[in-house]
Design a protein around this motif. Structure first.
Motif, PDB file in Angstrom:
ATOM      1  N   MET A   1      21.092 -11.508  27.098  1.00 22.56           N
ATOM      2  CA  MET A   1      20.518 -10.447  26.253  1.00 22.56           C
ATOM      3  C   MET A   1      19.051 -10.245  26.619  1.00 22.56           C
ATOM      4  N   GLU A   2      18.606  -8.981  26.651  1.00 22.98           N
ATOM      5  CA  GLU A   2      17.216  -8.681  26.962  1.00 22.98           C
ATOM      6  C   GLU A   2      16.299  -9.278  25.899  1.00 22.98           C
ATOM      7  N   ARG A   3      15.134  -9.716  26.348  1.00 24.61           N
ATOM      8  CA  ARG A   3      14.177 -10.341  25.433  1.00 24.61           C
ATOM      9  C   ARG A   3      13.878  -9.418  24.247  1.00 24.61           C
ATOM     10  N   SER A   4      13.932  -9.991  23.043  1.00 27.79           N
ATOM     11  CA  SER A   4      13.798  -9.211  21.809  1.00 27.79           C
ATOM     12  C   SER A   4      12.358  -8.751  21.590  1.00 27.79           C
ATOM     13  N   ASN A   5      12.243  -7.689  20.823  1.00 33.97           N
ATOM     14  CA  ASN A   5      10.928  -7.278  20.332  1.00 33.97           C
ATOM     15  C   ASN A   5      10.570  -8.002  19.052  1.00 33.97           C
ATOM     16  N   GLY A   6      11.416  -8.935  18.619  1.00 36.76           N
ATOM     17  CA  GLY A   6      11.067  -9.783  17.493  1.00 36.76           C
ATOM     18  C   GLY A   6      11.735  -9.401  16.194  1.00 36.76           C
ATOM     19  N   ILE A   7      11.021  -9.670  15.115  1.00 37.04           N
ATOM     20  CA  ILE A   7      11.563  -9.495  13.768  1.00 37.04           C
ATOM     21  C   ILE A   7      11.568  -8.017  13.402  1.00 37.04           C
ATOM     22  N   HIS A   8      12.656  -7.581  12.793  1.00 37.79           N
ATOM     23  CA  HIS A   8      12.731  -6.227  12.230  1.00 37.79           C
ATOM     24  C   HIS A   8      12.245  -6.234  10.782  1.00 37.79           C
ATOM     25  N   HIS A   9      12.818  -7.134   9.960  1.00 40.17           N
ATOM     26  CA  HIS A   9      12.389  -7.269   8.567  1.00 40.17           C
ATOM     27  C   HIS A   9      12.867  -8.603   8.024  1.00 40.17           C
ATOM     28  N   VAL A  10      12.357  -8.966   6.888  1.00 40.11           N
ATOM     29  CA  VAL A  10      12.835 -10.115   6.116  1.00 40.11           C
ATOM     30  C   VAL A  10      13.163  -9.599   4.719  1.00 40.11           C
ATOM     31  N   THR A  11      14.285 -10.054   4.160  1.00 39.41           N
ATOM     32  CA  THR A  11      14.689  -9.634   2.821  1.00 39.41           C
ATOM     33  C   THR A  11      14.665 -10.818   1.871  1.00 39.41           C
ATOM     34  N   LEU A  12      13.945 -10.650   0.760  1.00 39.90           N
ATOM     35  CA  LEU A  12      13.789 -11.675  -0.274  1.00 39.90           C
ATOM     36  C   LEU A  12      14.364 -11.149  -1.581  1.00 39.90           C
ATOM     37  N   ILE A  13      14.325 -11.982  -2.621  1.00 42.78           N
ATOM     38  CA  ILE A  13      14.878 -11.639  -3.930  1.00 42.78           C
ATOM     39  C   ILE A  13      13.802 -11.871  -4.984  1.00 42.78           C
ATOM     40  N   THR A  14      13.609 -10.883  -5.864  1.00 43.81           N
ATOM     41  CA  THR A  14      12.600 -10.998  -6.922  1.00 43.81           C
ATOM     42  C   THR A  14      13.226 -10.792  -8.291  1.00 43.81           C
ATOM     43  N   ARG A  15      12.610 -11.370  -9.308  1.00 35.77           N
ATOM     44  CA  ARG A  15      13.088 -11.218 -10.673  1.00 35.77           C
ATOM     45  C   ARG A  15      12.207 -10.288 -11.511  1.00 35.77           C
ATOM     46  N   ASP A  16      11.097  -9.806 -10.951  1.00 37.32           N
ATOM     47  CA  ASP A  16      10.157  -9.000 -11.727  1.00 37.32           C
ATOM     48  C   ASP A  16       9.610  -7.906 -10.827  1.00 37.32           C
ATOM     49  N   VAL A  17      10.202  -6.715 -10.919  1.00 30.67           N
ATOM     50  CA  VAL A  17       9.853  -5.653  -9.979  1.00 30.67           C
ATOM     51  C   VAL A  17       8.390  -5.245 -10.103  1.00 30.67           C
ATOM     52  N   GLN A  18       7.844  -5.192 -11.315  1.00 29.42           N
ATOM     53  CA  GLN A  18       6.459  -4.751 -11.465  1.00 29.42           C
ATOM     54  C   GLN A  18       5.492  -5.761 -10.865  1.00 29.42           C
ATOM     55  N   ALA A  19       5.698  -7.033 -11.136  1.00 35.37           N
ATOM     56  CA  ALA A  19       4.827  -8.051 -10.553  1.00 35.37           C
ATOM     57  C   ALA A  19       4.948  -8.060  -9.035  1.00 35.37           C
ATOM     58  N   ASN A  20       6.146  -7.810  -8.526  1.00 33.91           N
ATOM     59  CA  ASN A  20       6.384  -7.773  -7.090  1.00 33.91           C
ATOM     60  C   ASN A  20       5.604  -6.629  -6.437  1.00 33.91           C
ATOM     61  N   VAL A  21       5.681  -5.435  -7.023  1.00 32.01           N
ATOM     62  CA  VAL A  21       4.941  -4.285  -6.505  1.00 32.01           C
ATOM     63  C   VAL A  21       3.439  -4.552  -6.563  1.00 32.01           C
ATOM     64  N   ASP A  22       2.976  -5.113  -7.661  1.00 26.65           N
ATOM     65  CA  ASP A  22       1.548  -5.370  -7.803  1.00 26.65           C
ATOM     66  C   ASP A  22       1.040  -6.342  -6.735  1.00 26.65           C
ATOM     67  N   PHE A  23       1.874  -7.300  -6.346  1.00 23.89           N
ATOM     68  CA  PHE A  23       1.450  -8.275  -5.339  1.00 23.89           C
ATOM     69  C   PHE A  23       1.510  -7.686  -3.933  1.00 23.89           C
ATOM     70  N   TYR A  24       2.656  -7.118  -3.559  1.00 30.20           N
ATOM     71  CA  TYR A  24       2.841  -6.706  -2.172  1.00 30.20           C
ATOM     72  C   TYR A  24       2.116  -5.397  -1.845  1.00 30.20           C
ATOM     73  N   VAL A  25       1.990  -4.505  -2.816  1.00 26.50           N
ATOM     74  CA  VAL A  25       1.222  -3.277  -2.602  1.00 26.50           C
ATOM     75  C   VAL A  25      -0.216  -3.465  -3.082  1.00 26.50           C
ATOM     76  N   GLY A  26      -0.364  -3.923  -4.331  1.00 28.31           N
ATOM     77  CA  GLY A  26      -1.693  -4.010  -4.918  1.00 28.31           C
ATOM     78  C   GLY A  26      -2.576  -5.064  -4.305  1.00 28.31           C
ATOM     79  N   PHE A  27      -1.995  -6.228  -3.945  1.00 25.90           N
ATOM     80  CA  PHE A  27      -2.822  -7.312  -3.392  1.00 25.90           C
ATOM     81  C   PHE A  27      -2.763  -7.351  -1.868  1.00 25.90           C
ATOM     82  N   LEU A  28      -1.563  -7.382  -1.293  1.00 25.26           N
ATOM     83  CA  LEU A  28      -1.462  -7.500   0.164  1.00 25.26           C
ATOM     84  C   LEU A  28      -1.761  -6.183   0.876  1.00 25.26           C
ATOM     85  N   GLY A  29      -1.692  -5.059   0.163  1.00 23.32           N
ATOM     86  CA  GLY A  29      -2.033  -3.784   0.777  1.00 23.32           C
ATOM     87  C   GLY A  29      -0.930  -3.152   1.595  1.00 23.32           C
ATOM     88  N   LEU A  30       0.311  -3.627   1.441  1.00 24.00           N
ATOM     89  CA  LEU A  30       1.423  -2.986   2.120  1.00 24.00           C
ATOM     90  C   LEU A  30       1.750  -1.651   1.458  1.00 24.00           C
TER      91      LEU A  30
END
Length: 506
Positions: free
Chosen positions: A1-30
């Motif tokens: 197989m040709e050498r990969s370009n690496g990771i496409h994505h990682v999928t995790l599981i959260t129990r609190d959508v608002q806290a999740n959005v606040d961290f990944y968008v509000g804090f990490l800046g994604l």
């Protein structure tokens, strides 16, 4: 197989959508680049974060198990993810983490690079890795690495090689595997506990495939290898191949295209909620059931710590009325939201989850047999519900005069019990398939209470439905009793009757 370009994505599981959005968008800046109903479970919200272009390699996605049970990180799971940030900004990120109260360790050094170890709101480890180029002072860059816990590090590392990675440096019990753009850290954790799925854990890591043809080549290769079973799915934004590596971690191979701009233009990614095509027939119901959230800077409800798990749905043009929803046995706080929204489209919906459990399913009180109920549990839960409603009214600014309670089956029985034990709590109610459960039925002043009981003519559990109506009327409640040609299940007639009844009241 040709050498990969690496990771496409990682999928995790959260129990609190608002806290999740606040961290990944509000804090990490994604950026929030897509919001959809789940492809495997339409009642599960799926959020995608990444850079502004939703580039493969920048993506971390979350399955939202709102108020779901925590999992356990262990063997056969991704245990950490890492984002790139400029090395010179490590100190600034440390200060921001401390200012925001984000749990943080470091700076440490891993494989010669400065690292901060953070925990997201679910407790999952998110590392910020200082590199020459990556991210900015306000936003993380692409994924730098993921860590896999395995009880068979040699076999796991060999399997990772099939996706284009080559062995890199070794540090203690971690073998680093390198692609052109990122790393997979295979951590030998032999003897550690197996991972358990749940909130705060990872579901899978996905690698990049150039196109469907490349994905099919890998599927053929894995078939010859006699690996674990593989499955291929069209996820609209990419095509996916799933397989488990020998240590148990779920791997995905995801195509780079067609990408996230096929239904939203660049600059407007993540603005609309999309429902997978196979769920088109119930798309409107799902849009009501899926948990809502606010992006940083948008108006939002305050978060209140109340005795019952609960969820709001706010319509586009709320009229100030509120439906409080009490589900049936085995249901959830979202079950009755589509029905209530059809009955009263402009009402705010407050779904409540029962706290008593029977073999893993939610109820509002315990039963000792199909028609024998735990009286002490009914009374204690009714008392807790009285406190819940007092907190909800004050905490969320609800208008008590414009609250309607909608209960079905166990939830309707519970509502009737609350009316008997705490008459001031429920003054207007729609009770679908309700029977009396208190023994004995109490004395209560129900003057001014307005109730719509709807029974099923073939309901095997409805023998005592008329006794409940007699008790309500004898204690001063006004009732408008209806009987529909149905069993215990709900029908379109229930909806029509409730809609006609409520129009004169809110």
């Amino acid at each position: 197989m040709e050498r990969s370009n690496g990771i496409h994505h990682v999928t995790l599981i959260t129990r609190d959508v608002q806290a999740n959005v606040d961290f990944y968008v509000g804090f990490l800046g994604l950026h929030l680049v897509k919001r959809t109903g789940g492809y495997e479970d339409g009642q599960q919200l799926h959020l995608f974060y990444g850079d502004g272009e939703a580039s493969p390699g920048s993506l971390v996605t979350f399955l939202v198990w709102q108020d779901g049970a925590p999992g356990r990180a262990g063997l056969g799971q991704v245990s950490e993810i890492a984002f790139a940030v400029p090395s010179a900004e490590i100190g600034g990120w440390l200060v921001r983490a401390l200012d925001r109260g984000v749990p943080v360790q470091g700076p440490l050094r891993e494989f010669g690079e400065p690292v901060l170890r953070l925990k997201d709101p679910d407790g999952f480890i998110v590392k910020l890795v200082g590199v020459a180029e990556g991210g900015s002072e306000n936003a993380v860059g692409r994924l730098r690495a993921v860590t896999i816990l395995t009880g068979d590090a040699e076999e796991t590392a060999a399997f990772v090689r099939r996706f284009g990675y080559e062995p890199g440096p070794v540090a203690e019990n971690i073998q680093r595997m390198l692609s052109k753009n990122d790393a997979i850290d295979v951590r030998n954790a032999a003897g550690y506990v197996p991972g358990l799925p749940g909130t705060g854990t990872a579901d899978h890591v996905a690698f990049r495939a150039a196109d469907v043809a490349a994905l099919q080549d890998v599927e053929t290769s894995l078939s010859r290898l006699n690996s674990s079973p593989t499955t291929v799915h069209d996820r609209k934004y990419f095509t996916s191949l799933y397989v488990r590596e020998p240590g148990g971690t779920l791997f995905e191979l995801a195509t780079d295209g067609p990408g996230f701009t096929i239904d939203e233009p660049p600059g407007h990614l993540g603005e609309s909620l999309f429902i997978p095509p196979h769920d088109a027939a119930r798309a409107e119901d799902l849009r009501v059931m899926l948990p809502q959230f606010a992006l940083p800077g948008e108006p939002r409800l305050p978060r209140r710590d109340l005795p019952f798990v609960h969820r709001f749905f706010t319509p586009e043009e709320p009229d100030g009325s509120t439906f409080v929803l009490l589900h049936g046995t085995g249901g959830s706080e979202a079950d009755l939201m589509p029905l209530a929204h059809r009955i009263a489209p402009r009402s705010t919906l407050l779904g409540v989850r029962g706290r008593s459990h029977e073999e893993g399913i939610a109820r509002f009180f315990r039963r000792l047999s199909p028609k024998l109920f735990d009286q002490a549990d009914i009374r204690s839960e009714a008392e807790a519900f009285e406190a819940f409603m007092a907190g909800a009214i004050s905490g969320y600014g609800l208008d008590p005069a414009r609250i309607v309670f909608l209960g079905y089956s166990n939830g309707a029985n519970f509502a009737a019990a609350v009316m008997g034990l705490h008459p001031a709590v429920i003054r207007r109610a729609i009770l679908l398939r309700a029977v009396p459960v208190l023994d004995p039925l109490p004395e209560a002043d129900l003057t001014g209470v307005d109730v719509l009981p709807v029974s099923g003519q073939q309901d095997p559990f409805g023998d005592d439905a008329s006794l409940l109506v007699q008790w309500l009327e004898a204690h001063g409640a006004a009732t408008e009793q209806h009987s529909v040609a149905a069993g215990h299940q709900l029908t379109a007639d229930d909806e029509a009757i409730a809609r006609n009844w409520i129009r004169a009241r809110i």
